[in-house]
Write a protein that holds these residues in place. Structure first.
Motif, mmCIF file in Angstrom:
data_model
loop_
_atom_site.group_PDB
_atom_site.id
_atom_site.type_symbol
_atom_site.label_atom_id
_atom_site.label_comp_id
_atom_site.label_asym_id
_atom_site.label_seq_id
_atom_site.Cartn_x
_atom_site.Cartn_y
_atom_site.Cartn_z
ATOM 1 N N VAL A 77 -6.769 0.170 39.310
ATOM 2 C CA VAL A 77 -6.371 0.854 38.081
ATOM 3 C C VAL A 77 -7.612 1.058 37.215
ATOM 4 O O VAL A 77 -8.209 0.098 36.747
ATOM 5 C CB VAL A 77 -5.312 0.047 37.306
ATOM 6 N N GLN A 78 -7.991 2.317 37.062
ATOM 7 C CA GLN A 78 -9.164 2.668 36.259
ATOM 8 C C GLN A 78 -10.384 1.834 36.654
ATOM 9 O O GLN A 78 -11.112 1.306 35.814
ATOM 10 C CB GLN A 78 -8.859 2.507 34.761
ATOM 11 N N GLY A 79 -10.568 1.701 37.955
ATOM 12 C CA GLY A 79 -11.756 1.054 38.469
ATOM 13 C C GLY A 79 -11.689 -0.449 38.602
ATOM 14 O O GLY A 79 -12.642 -1.073 39.085
ATOM 15 N N ARG A 80 -10.582 -1.068 38.187
ATOM 16 C CA ARG A 80 -10.483 -2.525 38.314
ATOM 17 C C ARG A 80 -9.207 -2.899 39.050
ATOM 18 O O ARG A 80 -8.212 -2.169 39.039
ATOM 19 C CB ARG A 80 -10.530 -3.215 36.948
ATOM 20 N N LEU A 81 -9.263 -4.056 39.725
ATOM 21 C CA LEU A 81 -8.119 -4.531 40.493
ATOM 22 C C LEU A 81 -7.125 -5.264 39.607
ATOM 23 O O LEU A 81 -7.515 -6.101 38.774
ATOM 24 C CB LEU A 81 -8.581 -5.471 41.601
ATOM 25 N N VAL A 82 -5.850 -4.952 39.816
ATOM 26 C CA VAL A 82 -4.763 -5.612 39.101
ATOM 27 C C VAL A 82 -3.787 -6.158 40.142
ATOM 28 O O VAL A 82 -3.390 -5.426 41.065
ATOM 29 C CB VAL A 82 -4.032 -4.620 38.172
ATOM 30 N N PRO A 83 -3.377 -7.435 40.052
ATOM 31 C CA PRO A 83 -2.430 -7.964 41.031
ATOM 32 C C PRO A 83 -1.134 -7.153 41.040
ATOM 33 O O PRO A 83 -0.634 -6.754 39.988
ATOM 34 C CB PRO A 83 -2.179 -9.403 40.554
ATOM 35 N N PHE A 84 -0.611 -6.918 42.247
ATOM 36 C CA PHE A 84 0.631 -6.160 42.382
ATOM 37 C C PHE A 84 1.587 -6.940 43.280
ATOM 38 O O PHE A 84 1.158 -7.531 44.274
ATOM 39 C CB PHE A 84 0.353 -4.774 42.987
ATOM 40 N N PRO A 85 2.888 -6.960 42.970
ATOM 41 C CA PRO A 85 3.523 -6.360 41.788
ATOM 42 C C PRO A 85 3.337 -7.196 40.533
ATOM 43 O O PRO A 85 3.433 -6.697 39.419
ATOM 44 C CB PRO A 85 4.992 -6.285 42.195
ATOM 45 N N THR A 86 3.090 -8.522 40.740
ATOM 46 C CA THR A 86 2.822 -9.436 39.628
ATOM 47 C C THR A 86 1.778 -10.445 40.082
ATOM 48 O O THR A 86 1.566 -10.657 41.277
ATOM 49 C CB THR A 86 4.090 -10.205 39.212
#
Length: 388
Positions: A77-86
């Motif tokens: 997301v916008q160049g950075r990693l975000v844990p999915f789904p939580t």
């Protein structure tokens, strides 16, 4: 500077070194295609990759080679990693294995744009695969809601299983059918078929040549020829690994890792649990050689995009059987997961052949690990030799 101009500039710099007056040179020594680095990862190595029709990018970071403390499934997301789904589901936790993601490996999207992952359930340093750890999980990307979670169990799941990649076919079964490649951490590869509505599952073609490593297989990696050995592997080896579906979901393409051959089977035959092994074996088609590949995906035109670890390249097989080169670059070190969209092909570069276990205990990987993208149809296609 654009990627194309950078490649041309590099070619200009290298050309005098490679081709002196009157001396031939190999054009394969020069980069080809228009490689773009989408993301760099300094933590664990990436493997699976999926891109939704809306352009959302999901990446898997398995724990079977390194039992890391980071996320196993993330969204860029916008160049950075975000844990999915939580974070609770993607990061290590005390929750039961069946209720969280343990080690996400391959992933894909279905015809509706839903995200599906294969959790291989394996953690480095933990013997075997605990109950509930290995599973097929589907998500609605918009909400993060779990659409289905089918735990793989014995006799479908073996304790040496390496549930590697998957494709999901919505044209068979009430809620679709998943086809999973078990390349095996031992010597027991097979295809796995899962009915997503009922959870019914089975191993198939477990003793057929189409799912097995080729005896005596030799691969040249980092300039060194290496021979396949089940007892003492010196590079990542295994049985059926790469899988891809035709645009109409009528054909599953698949290939063993330690092999150069490509196979296919009708999904009408494969998805039918009433068909016995003899019927399945008779439906397998040998499509000839395709190189040494870990990952494979298809586009809407029925073209297969295939990773080529020996040549630092991504190649493409057209429906008529001819090949061309999508891209070649020295940074393409052990291309693994691959996802084709209507414009680009995304590839994770895990450097898996450089793991300590294959190199006398020395870690030869060089972070950051890359996620790269190449256009599928630039100004003109590249021939198998890499020339415009």
């Amino acid at each position: 500077m654009t990627p194309l101009r950078a490649a041309l500039a590099l070619a200009c710099l290298l050309s005098p070194l490679l081709a002196r007056a009157g001396e031939a040179h190999d054009p394969a020594a020069l980069p080809a295609g228009q490689l773009e680095v989408v993301a760099r990862f300094d933590g664990p190595g990436p493997s699976g990759i999926a891109v939704t029709p809306a352009g959302r990018v999901f990446i898997g970071f398995p724990r079977h080679a390194e039992n890391h403390a980071g996320m196993t499934l993330g969204e860029l997301v916008q160049g950075r990693l975000v844990p999915f789904p939580t974070a609770a589901m993607s990061l290590p936790s005390q929750a039961p294995d069946a209720q969280r993601l343990v080690s996400v490996h391959g992933m894909t999207t279905d015809a509706k744009g839903n995200l599906w992952v294969i959790d291989d359930g394996k953690r480095a340093g933990v013997p075997g695969i605990p109950d509930g750890a290995a599973k097929v999980v589907g998500f609605d990307p918009a909400s993060g809601r779990v659409l289905a979670s089918v735990v793989l169990k014995a006799p479908t799941l073996l304790q040496d299983s390496h549930m590697n990649d998957l494709r999901v076919d919505l044209s068979h079964g009430a809620k679709g059918t998943a086809y999973v490649s078990d390349s095996s951490f031992g010597t027991s590869p097979a295809l796995v078929v899962v009915d997503l509505a009922s959870g019914r599952q089975r191993r198939v073609l477990a003793h057929h040549p189409s799912t097995q490593p080729d005896p005596g297989f030799v691969a040249t990696l980092d300039g060194k020829p290496m021979r396949y050995s089940a007892r003492s592997p010196s590079f990542p080896v295994g049985g059926v690994d790469a899988v891809a579906l035709s645009p109409d979901n009528g054909t599953l393409y698949f290939a063993p890792l330690s092999s150069r051959r490509l196979y296919s089977i009708s999904t009408d035959v494969l998805a039918n649990f009433d068909n016995d092994e003899a019927t399945l074996a008779a439906a397998v088609r040998d499509l000839g050689e395709k190189g040494f590949a870990d990952g494979m995906d298809s586009d809407a035109q029925g073209r297969l995009y295939i990773t080529d670890s020996e040549h630092d390249a991504i190649v493409r097989r057209w429906p008529d059987g001819h090949f061309d080169v999508v891209g070649r670059d020295p940074r393409i070190v052990w291309p693994d997961g691959i996802a084709a969209t209507d414009r680009d092909v995304y590839v994770t570069l895990g450097q898996w052949d450089r793991l300590p276990g294959f190199n006398g205990g020395k870690d030869l990987r060089q972070p950051p690990y890359l996620l790269v993208r190449l256009p599928t149809d630039p100004a003109g296609p590249l021939s198998a030799a890499g020339a415009p």
